[in-house]
Design an enzyme around this catalytic site. Structure first.
Site, PDB file in Angstrom:
ATOM      1  CE1 TYR A 145      14.464 -35.718-110.579  1.00 44.46           C
ATOM      2  CE2 TYR A 145      12.549 -36.954-109.866  1.00 44.46           C
ATOM      3  CZ  TYR A 145      13.614 -36.796-110.725  1.00 44.46           C
ATOM      4  OH  TYR A 145      13.816 -37.710-111.729  1.00 44.46           O
ATOM      5  CG  ASP A 240       5.692 -32.164-109.088  1.00 43.18           C
ATOM      6  OD1 ASP A 240       4.899 -33.102-108.881  1.00 43.18           O
ATOM      7  OD2 ASP A 240       6.851 -32.323-109.518  1.00 43.18           O
ATOM      8  CE  LYS A 268       6.799 -40.045-106.586  1.00 43.58           C
ATOM      9  NZ  LYS A 268       7.974 -40.862-106.570  1.00 43.58           N
TER      10      LYS A 268
HETATM   11  N1  PMP Z   1       7.588 -34.810-109.265  1.00 45.51           N
HETATM   12  C1  PMP Z   1       7.832 -35.200-108.008  1.00 45.51           C
HETATM   13  C2  PMP Z   1       7.460 -34.295-106.882  1.00 45.51           C
HETATM   14  C3  PMP Z   1       8.431 -36.432-107.756  1.00 45.51           C
HETATM   15  O1  PMP Z   1       8.683 -36.803-106.487  1.00 45.51           O
HETATM   16  C4  PMP Z   1       8.758 -37.275-108.838  1.00 45.51           C
HETATM   17  C5  PMP Z   1       9.392 -38.629-108.644  1.00 45.51           C
HETATM   18  N2  PMP Z   1       9.911 -38.933-107.440  1.00 45.51           N
HETATM   19  C6  PMP Z   1       8.478 -36.830-110.131  1.00 45.51           C
HETATM   20  C7  PMP Z   1       7.888 -35.599-110.302  1.00 45.51           C
HETATM   21  C8  PMP Z   1       8.788 -37.673-111.308  1.00 45.51           C
HETATM   22  O2  PMP Z   1       7.945 -38.765-111.365  1.00 45.51           O
HETATM   23  P1  PMP Z   1       8.371 -40.099-112.155  1.00 45.51           P
HETATM   24  O3  PMP Z   1       9.529 -40.684-111.404  1.00 45.51           O
HETATM   25  O4  PMP Z   1       7.134 -40.926-112.138  1.00 45.51           O
HETATM   26  O5  PMP Z   1       8.744 -39.677-113.532  1.00 45.51           O
END
Ligand code: PMP
Length: 429
Positions: A145, A240, A268
């Site tokens: 994701y 990511d 995060k």
């Molecule tokens: N990349 C990863 C690996 C994530 O786990 C998440 C959110 N869980 C995101 C991107 C998106 O981040 P946000 O919810 O802050 O938009």
């Protein structure tokens, strides 16, 4: 447990005004056939709901709260920053401090731009990669994701996996066509695609440790192969590290596995619980961003002083000698304890973990990709989730998420959790 009277009333009212009653889908707890618990406050590893129940928290706001809730130093940093004004839309010293710290912790990042969420980071990184390479194709992996940008909502993990959605309506066919999604850890599928289309691939984006189909570590050689083949084809490799950054090592998965991407996405932990994201990498690539270059990307609140203050304080505390090492060794005991709960009660489980992120899967088989993850026993998970909640253990309400151990979880908290897990398993037999 006290009855969820206040939570229920709040949820009913929320349902009238907020789609599904929540501001992010998995919070609705539909997949575990429950209504959400409304949280009043948190302290260290504990959270307290509006009905007066106390829980040990393993969600940690889905990753950011690695120091635990309301860490006194972070609270003090926030108070001080708030007293000076919440936002100016002009540069502040905190942004320079943050950039310096990120570049020091992650040497692959020579230049970095702050944004407000992980989604913004990944969307912006892909735009930049497309501009830099002059190509359109994006390669991702099933069950990873990368936020809710149009280009990523193809066989994505996290909330889409939880809700059983293969993709989202509203994403134009023209956009989805440019995203190719392959099985995670499948070297031959990846090499085949790069043989056929490598010269049209702008970027390969990957969670270097997957966290959104549950935790799935990279197989031996997987990240190395992504690195080699993207370099050969002139495509960019994007890690990511929104979850893994500052968690699996201070320098993220790239430090832990020794594979260096062209661009990195962060979020995060970087904001210490405030809304933050960032993306960065080689100066040559990043210099294509406006105003230095021609790729447009902007944000009214980007580099927000409160978010910078909370994030800087969090990163500095994490950087203190021994902090991550001790989190890692306490976590390792905990994952081992979870496995032991399985053996002792005769419940088949696989525990995948890297550092302080881990997932317990109800299966007899190794979980190496999304297909393996969705083959686990979902009904068992629902019963397990309920049994833990009733014992005051708060987990993500989905089998496709990580458990996060924080620095604030003490040995006795982890042991109490293992006791609760053992009891939950006994009820599953
Ligand atoms: N990349 C990863 C690996 C994530 O786990 C998440 C959110 N869980 C995101 C991107 C998106 O981040 P946000 O919810 O802050 O938009």
């Amino acid at each position: 447990m006290k009855p969820y009277t206040v939570s229920r009333a709040l949820f009913e009212e929320a349902l009238r005004m907020i789609p599904g009653g929540v501001n992010s889908p998995v919070r609705a707890c539909r997949s575990v056939r429950r209504d959400p618990v409304f949280i009043l406050r948190g302290e260290g590893p504990r959270i307290y709901d509006v009905d007066g129940n106390e829980y040990l928290d393993y969600v940690g706001s889905w990753g950011p709260m690695i120091l635990g809730h309301a860490d006194p130093d972070v609270v003090a940093a926030l108070r001080e920053a708030a007293g000076r004004g919440a936002s100016f839309g002009a540069p502040t010293e905190l942004e320079v401090d943050m950039a310096r710290l990120i570049c020091a912790l992650m040497p692959s990042i020579e230049s970095v731009r702050m944004v407000n969420s992980g989604t913004e980071a990944t969307m912006s990184a892909v735009r930049l990669a497309r501009a830099y390479t002059g190509r359109d194709l994006l390669v991702k992996f099933d069950g990873c994701y990368h936020g809710h940008g149009d280009a990523f909502l193809v066989r994505a993990g996290s909330g889409l996996a939880t809700l059983g959605l293969p993709a989202s309506p509203g994403v134009p066919e023209d956009v989805a066509r440019n995203t190719l999604s392959l099985p995670y850890n499948d070297l031959s599928a990846f090499e085949g695609l790069m043989d056929d289309a490598g010269d049209r691939v702008a970027a390969v984006i990957v969670e270097p440790v997957a966290g959104n189909m549950g935790v799935v570590p990279p197989a031996t050689g997987f990240l190395e192969t992504l690195r080699r083949r993207t370099s050969e084809s002139g495509s960019l490799l994007i890690f990511d590290e929104v979850i893994t950054g500052f968690r699996v090592a201070l320098g993220g998965a790239q430090e832990r596995f020794g594979v260096i991407p062209d661009l990195t996405c962060l979020g995060k932990i970087l904001g210490g619980g405030l809304p933050v994201g960032a993306f960065g990498g080689k100066r040559e690539i990043m210099s294509r961003l406006a105003p230095e270059g021609d790729v447009y990307q902007a944000g009214t609140l980007s580099g927000n002083p409160l978010a910078m203050a909370a994030g800087l304080c969090t990163l500095r505390k994490l950087s203190a000698r021994g902090v991550l090492e001790s989190l890692e060794s306490e976590s390792a005991l905990f994952w081992e304890g979870l496995r032991r709960c399985g053996t002792e009660t005769g419940i088949a489980v696989e525990v995948n973990a890297v550092g302080s992120m881990g997932t317990l899967f109800f299966t007899e088989n190794p979980v190496r990709n999304f297909q393996d993850a969705v083959s686990c026993d979902g009904e068992r998970f629902i019963r397990y989730y309920g049994a833990l909640l009733e014992q005051g253990i708060y987990m993500a309400p989905s089998p496709y998420e990580a458990m996060f151990v924080s620095v604030s979880h003490g040995r006795e908290d982890l042991e109490r959790t293992l006791e609760a897990v053992r009891k939950a398993f006994q009820g599953l037999r």
